[in-house]
Design a protein around this motif. Sequence first.
Motif, mmCIF file in Angstrom:
data_model
loop_
_atom_site.group_PDB
_atom_site.id
_atom_site.type_symbol
_atom_site.label_atom_id
_atom_site.label_comp_id
_atom_site.label_asym_id
_atom_site.label_seq_id
_atom_site.Cartn_x
_atom_site.Cartn_y
_atom_site.Cartn_z
ATOM 1 N N PRO A 32 -47.996 -17.852 55.307
ATOM 2 C CA PRO A 32 -48.381 -16.928 56.265
ATOM 3 C C PRO A 32 -47.659 -17.083 57.648
ATOM 4 N N ILE A 33 -47.342 -16.082 58.328
ATOM 5 C CA ILE A 33 -46.729 -16.483 59.711
ATOM 6 C C ILE A 33 -47.792 -16.400 60.947
ATOM 7 N N THR A 34 -48.062 -17.576 61.153
ATOM 8 C CA THR A 34 -49.092 -17.790 62.444
ATOM 9 C C THR A 34 -48.459 -17.397 63.789
ATOM 10 N N GLU A 35 -49.047 -17.499 64.771
ATOM 11 C CA GLU A 35 -48.657 -17.494 66.333
ATOM 12 C C GLU A 35 -47.656 -18.417 66.849
ATOM 13 N N SER A 36 -47.725 -19.521 66.130
ATOM 14 C CA SER A 36 -46.647 -20.936 66.491
ATOM 15 C C SER A 36 -45.468 -20.671 65.835
ATOM 16 N N HIS A 37 -45.300 -19.372 64.971
ATOM 17 C CA HIS A 37 -43.874 -19.452 64.567
ATOM 18 C C HIS A 37 -42.704 -19.261 65.423
ATOM 19 N N PRO A 38 -41.654 -19.847 65.278
ATOM 20 C CA PRO A 38 -40.677 -19.606 66.121
ATOM 21 C C PRO A 38 -40.056 -17.982 66.400
ATOM 22 N N LEU A 39 -39.986 -17.794 67.549
ATOM 23 C CA LEU A 39 -39.264 -16.338 67.905
ATOM 24 C C LEU A 39 -37.786 -16.183 67.598
ATOM 25 N N GLN A 40 -37.379 -15.186 66.991
ATOM 26 C CA GLN A 40 -35.976 -15.077 66.866
ATOM 27 C C GLN A 40 -35.597 -13.581 67.035
ATOM 28 N N GLY A 41 -34.923 -13.578 67.849
ATOM 29 C CA GLY A 41 -34.256 -12.176 68.422
ATOM 30 C C GLY A 41 -33.199 -11.549 67.620
ATOM 31 N N GLN A 42 -33.471 -11.070 66.370
ATOM 32 C CA GLN A 42 -32.563 -10.679 65.370
ATOM 33 C C GLN A 42 -31.999 -9.187 65.575
ATOM 34 N N SER A 43 -32.537 -8.508 66.591
ATOM 35 C CA SER A 43 -32.062 -7.260 67.007
ATOM 36 C C SER A 43 -32.348 -7.056 68.427
ATOM 37 N N PRO A 44 -31.542 -6.153 69.156
ATOM 38 C CA PRO A 44 -31.826 -6.110 70.441
ATOM 39 C C PRO A 44 -33.241 -5.404 70.940
ATOM 40 N N TRP A 48 -45.243 -11.474 56.662
ATOM 41 C CA TRP A 48 -46.299 -11.890 55.893
ATOM 42 C C TRP A 48 -47.178 -12.666 56.835
ATOM 43 N N ALA A 49 -48.093 -11.815 57.444
ATOM 44 C CA ALA A 49 -48.988 -12.369 58.566
ATOM 45 C C ALA A 49 -50.185 -13.293 58.288
ATOM 46 N N SER A 50 -50.503 -14.358 59.094
ATOM 47 C CA SER A 50 -51.678 -14.841 59.247
ATOM 48 C C SER A 50 -52.660 -14.192 60.176
ATOM 49 N N ASN A 51 -53.809 -13.643 59.632
ATOM 50 C CA ASN A 51 -54.803 -13.142 60.638
ATOM 51 C C ASN A 51 -55.989 -14.197 61.115
ATOM 52 N N ASP A 52 -55.841 -15.277 60.734
ATOM 53 C CA ASP A 52 -56.942 -16.094 61.105
ATOM 54 C C ASP A 52 -57.215 -16.173 62.589
ATOM 55 N N LYS A 53 -56.332 -15.926 63.496
ATOM 56 C CA LYS A 53 -56.594 -16.195 64.912
ATOM 57 C C LYS A 53 -57.294 -15.152 65.228
ATOM 58 N N ALA A 54 -57.058 -13.846 64.745
ATOM 59 C CA ALA A 54 -57.744 -12.555 65.248
ATOM 60 C C ALA A 54 -59.222 -12.631 64.746
ATOM 61 N N ARG A 55 -59.455 -13.157 63.557
ATOM 62 C CA ARG A 55 -60.771 -13.378 62.922
ATOM 63 C C ARG A 55 -61.765 -14.283 63.816
ATOM 64 N N ALA A 56 -61.018 -15.391 64.055
ATOM 65 C CA ALA A 56 -61.718 -16.307 64.936
ATOM 66 C C ALA A 56 -61.805 -15.949 66.448
ATOM 67 N N LEU A 57 -61.044 -15.378 67.164
ATOM 68 C CA LEU A 57 -61.339 -15.054 68.457
ATOM 69 C C LEU A 57 -61.839 -13.774 68.670
ATOM 70 N N PHE A 58 -61.514 -12.717 67.962
ATOM 71 C CA PHE A 58 -62.293 -11.225 67.895
ATOM 72 C C PHE A 58 -63.145 -11.006 66.739
ATOM 73 N N GLY A 59 -63.520 -11.827 65.857
ATOM 74 C CA GLY A 59 -64.037 -11.260 64.601
ATOM 75 C C GLY A 59 -63.611 -10.004 64.005
ATOM 76 N N TRP A 60 -62.190 -9.976 64.110
ATOM 77 C CA TRP A 60 -61.705 -8.849 63.771
ATOM 78 C C TRP A 60 -61.044 -9.168 62.269
ATOM 79 N N GLN A 61 -61.158 -8.172 61.398
ATOM 80 C CA GLN A 61 -60.653 -8.237 60.025
ATOM 81 C C GLN A 61 -60.291 -6.844 59.464
ATOM 82 N N PRO A 62 -59.115 -6.822 58.865
ATOM 83 C CA PRO A 62 -58.776 -5.397 58.440
ATOM 84 C C PRO A 62 -59.606 -4.771 57.267
#
Length: 332
Positions: free
Chosen positions: A135-147, A283-297
């Motif tokens: 899953p995509i974490t926040e450290s994934h590279p950024l790619q500007g594939q559209s304007p 496909w998202a990793s939401n581990d950081k949101a859970r750890a920092l905010f206690g958020w889960q979908p």
Amino acid sequence: MKKILVTGADGFIGSHLVEELLRRGYQVRAFVLYNSFNSWGWLDHASAELRAQLEVFAGDIRDPHGVRQAMQGCDTVLHLAALIAIPYSYHSPDTYIDTNIKGTLNVLQAARELGGVKVVHTSTSEVYGTAQFVPITESHPLQGQSPYSASKIGADQLAYSFFASFGLPVSIVRPFNTYGPRQSARAVIPTIITQIASGQRVLRLGAVHPTRDFNYVQDTVSGFIAAAESENGIGEVVNLGSSFEISIGDTVALIAEVMGVEVSIETDSQRLRPENSEVERLWASNDKARALFGWQPAFAGHEGLRRGLQHTVAWFTEPGNLAAYKTDRYNI
């Protein structure tokens, strides 16, 4: 928090966010795009009880004076105002720079000048482009594939720079593919639902092989509020995603099942992105949101998606709501 300014409050996610903040007892000032019709966008459809509690500021995010005036007396800004349609960004990229980058700069400058107003800045999963790993974490590279995605990368970096350079309390929230009532038919789920609801059984769509991480709007809204209420996300980028991956084609099948119909798909070439611009996998990793905010979908996984689609279908198939959509026309 004394008062929250929500930019883009007249839009899909923004209107749901404003309503939920009001239900939770917050004072809210809604920044809506000025127009001569005195329309508040989707907020016009809020209940009379909620509208009575609402303060509305009509302006333009591209106007620094108006943004600063709107922010007076607020201690938090949830910045959602943006141009988001990817196909239109191929047509008019200049407007995306003005709105998404310059508009964000206006918000950041005003927050700094007014004395450290907290900024929750809205990013997008599109900044990741096609997943290089999942899953995509926040450290994934950024790619500007559209304007569009390039403009959001620029806005995100500006937001972070005001934290790094000036100590402005900035959190960057990165929602994956939000869906639900009121969404524009430019997005794929409303496109599918409205075509079926208007009686079509051969659906005109773009590419159906890419995968997405769909998030019901209620979950996205709760993530924004969690970010606003927490100090743990200052200086951080945080994904909001369900951590469930599904192809567009399988999404069509699930919606058809929910709506009790059989459909087929016809490729509409004008709905296809340029080959190198298509985001093939999210496909998202939401581990950081859970750890920092206690958020889960609350609408996670296949069953969560089904429940969210049932709510969405119920709204779109109301005759009055469906009538607001031009299902026979493709709008970039």
